[in-house]
Design an enzyme around this catalytic site. Structure first.
Site, mmCIF file in Angstrom:
data_model
loop_
_atom_site.group_PDB
_atom_site.id
_atom_site.type_symbol
_atom_site.label_atom_id
_atom_site.label_comp_id
_atom_site.label_asym_id
_atom_site.label_seq_id
_atom_site.Cartn_x
_atom_site.Cartn_y
_atom_site.Cartn_z
ATOM 1 N N ASP A 103 30.803 -31.069 -21.015
ATOM 2 C CA ASP A 103 31.279 -30.185 -21.905
ATOM 3 C C ASP A 103 32.652 -29.963 -22.166
ATOM 4 O O ASP A 103 33.322 -30.471 -21.182
ATOM 5 C CB ASP A 103 30.581 -28.775 -22.023
ATOM 6 C CG ASP A 103 31.081 -27.975 -20.757
ATOM 7 O OD1 ASP A 103 31.168 -28.433 -19.874
ATOM 8 O OD2 ASP A 103 31.358 -26.752 -20.880
ATOM 9 N N GLU A 168 30.341 -25.589 -18.062
ATOM 10 C CA GLU A 168 31.298 -25.469 -17.144
ATOM 11 C C GLU A 168 32.390 -24.709 -17.766
ATOM 12 O O GLU A 168 33.074 -23.659 -17.376
ATOM 13 C CB GLU A 168 32.055 -26.558 -16.516
ATOM 14 C CG GLU A 168 32.977 -26.373 -15.267
ATOM 15 C CD GLU A 168 34.506 -25.967 -15.677
ATOM 16 O OE1 GLU A 168 35.250 -25.584 -14.724
ATOM 17 O OE2 GLU A 168 34.703 -26.164 -16.733
#
Ligand code: BES
Ligand code: ZN
Length: 470
Positions: A103, A168
């Site tokens: 991400d 994250e």
């Protein structure tokens, strides 16, 4: 810059390669093609409009990893999927877990980008795109190092577990529960992560610490609606003034944090670290000034800039607002104002304890005439390991082999909260093999990753597997 580094740090092959290739056309290697494909997914985890893009990115990883002959699993979570891949494990081999995140951060302000953030370009020897460094470029270097080893040797010298998450950048809300649930399947001897930095181009860097983080938000409310500041100003408190006072209450004028008990559990720096860090290139005050563009450095008295960032805690305001933000003036007394805070923590501070102390501070220092609403956000513990462990030394040999000079050992100012959870849940320490440069502009417009770092990263992973497996 290059000659200074050569003198201080020995000649780095990578750095020389890189300087010779400046201005040269880069040919699109299969590795770069993979990276470009990976970077084209707008996998912004915080933005629900991109949920399908995050998933498509995970699907691409699944295809890539199964194409390498690994056994691949996609695990659903409450939000974005976790991808796990492994080779065939043998009883006599060490198990290495490699973690990364696919991400990325949002791209705004979009207008400041020189190319669209999800249409990667190579200029000046660097790949420009959101996620180029944090973390897709570094994560793909892990994958391609494994792919090359498999292609050249037919098998890996270690039992490998790839663990890739899509959350994250929003604080990994689902990963620690996943670790607890799959503790046995994820059991490993050591963990490797490239999601941190190098102190300067061509200077291999091993991290052995990360700061923790604790986030909070405060809203102050005054009148029931915005008021005319002439008719009512002076008779009731202004929430914007109040939030400024509250923010100012956090520090003294030398940058020391004034929250009661904030430093109680701070572990002092070791003498050997302070001495070692003085020899490290790229972290003098002049370097901080050059990278940040600030007119001067500023921070807690008695510490160098590197020490302030790597081993001391901070209180930061990440956003502050309230009242009129448009063109010209508007005579308004705003009904409310807010500020967003994050605290960077060091061993042995505990985020939950710090957030309680911070809450007490805000309540105590809330100015008269406003009400206070405190929202507690996500947090993560700090991490500190022994850089001289057997695995730490193996990682340093791999860095030396890949970059052609000895690595420097640092702690990191940033946070990757899951790293301490790895230790607590899986019982394994993490080797932080950062490839980001100070000017890679992660989280900002024009994020970039030098092609040389990408290539060195692939090589590093080949050496790492060999060193850890030996
Ligand atoms: N890769 C960074 C962390 C990082 C960058 C560590 C450079 C050391 C050097 C990571 O993706 C990140 O941005 N983490 C967040 C924490 C998270 C809880 C939002 C951070 O540090 O702000
Ligand atoms: Zn990040």
């Amino acid at each position: 810059m290059i000659s200074a580094l050569r003198l201080r740090h020995g000649i780095s092959r990578i750095l020389l390669d890189w300087s010779e290739r400046l201005g040269e056309e880069f040919c699109m290697t299969p590795e770069l093609q993979d990276l470009f494909t990976f970077l084209r997914f707008p996998s912004i985890s915080t933005d629900s409009r991109h949920t399908a893009d995050v998933r498509a990115c995970a699907q691409w990883l699944i295809t890539k990893l199964s194409g390498m002959g690994l056994a691949v699993e996609l695990h659903e979570t409450a939000r974005h999927p976790i991808v796990v891949a492994r080779n065939e494990h043998r009883v006599d081999c060490k198990t290495v877990l490699i973690y990364g995140h696919y991400d990325v951060q949002p791209v705004d302000p979009l207008a400041l980008w020189q190319n669209p953030p999800f249409e990667p370009e190579i200029r000046e020897g660097k790949i420009w795109a959101r996620g180029a460094t944090d973390n897709k470029g570094q994560m793909l270097a892990h994958i391609l190092g494994v792919e090359k080893t498999l292609r050249e040797q037919g098998e890996l010298p270690v039992n490998l577990i790839f663990l890739f998450e899509g959350e994250e950048e929003i604080g990994s809300p689902n990963l620690a529960p996943f670790l607890r649930e799959h503790r046995e399947a994820l059991r490993c001897d050591v963990i490797a992560v490239s999601d941190t930095g190098m102190v300067a181009a061509g200077v291999p860097t091993m991290g052995y610490g990360l700061r923790g983080i604790a986030c909070a938000e405060v809203t102050l409310r005054g009148p029931k609606g915005d008021l005319h500041s002439g008719i009512y100003g002076g008779a009731v408190a202004n929430p914007a003034t109040a939030i400024a006072r509250l923010v100012a209450s956090l520090h003294d004028s030398n940058g020391k944090i004034l929250v009661d008990g904030f430093y109680d559990d701070v572990r002092p720096l070791e003498a050997w670290e302070r001495e070692m860090w003085q020899q490290i290139p790229g972290v003098a005050d002049a370097d901080f000034l050059a990278v940040t563009g600030s007119p001067s450095v500023f921070g807690e008295e008695g510490y160098s800039s590197a020490e302030r960032v790597w081993a001391r805690p901070t209180a930061e305001v990440n956003g502050i607002g309230g009242g009129y933000q448009g063109e010209g003036s508007k005579t308004v007394l705003p009904a409310e104002a807010f500020a967003k805070f994050s605290f960077r923590l060091v061993p042995d501070q505990d985020p939950k304890d710090i957030l309680e102390k911070v809450r007490a501070h805000f309540e105590k220092h809330c100015p008269a005439g406003v009400s206070i609403d405190i929202y507690i956000g996500h947090d993560g513990k700090p991490y500190l390991a022994d850089p001289h462990s057997a695995d730490g030394k193996a990682a340093q040999r791999a860095l030396t082999a890949a970059f052609g000079s000895e690595p420097v050992l640092i702690r990191e100012g940033g946070s990757i909260p899951i790293i301490q959870s790895f230790r607590e849940i899986l019982g394994a320490d993490t080797l932080l093999l950062g490839l980001a440069l100070p000017d890679c502009q992660i989280h900002a417009p024009n994020e970039n990753f030098p092609v040389a770092n990408f290539e060195a990263g692939i090589l590093l992973n080949q050496h790492l597997l060999r060193e850890l497996g030996a």
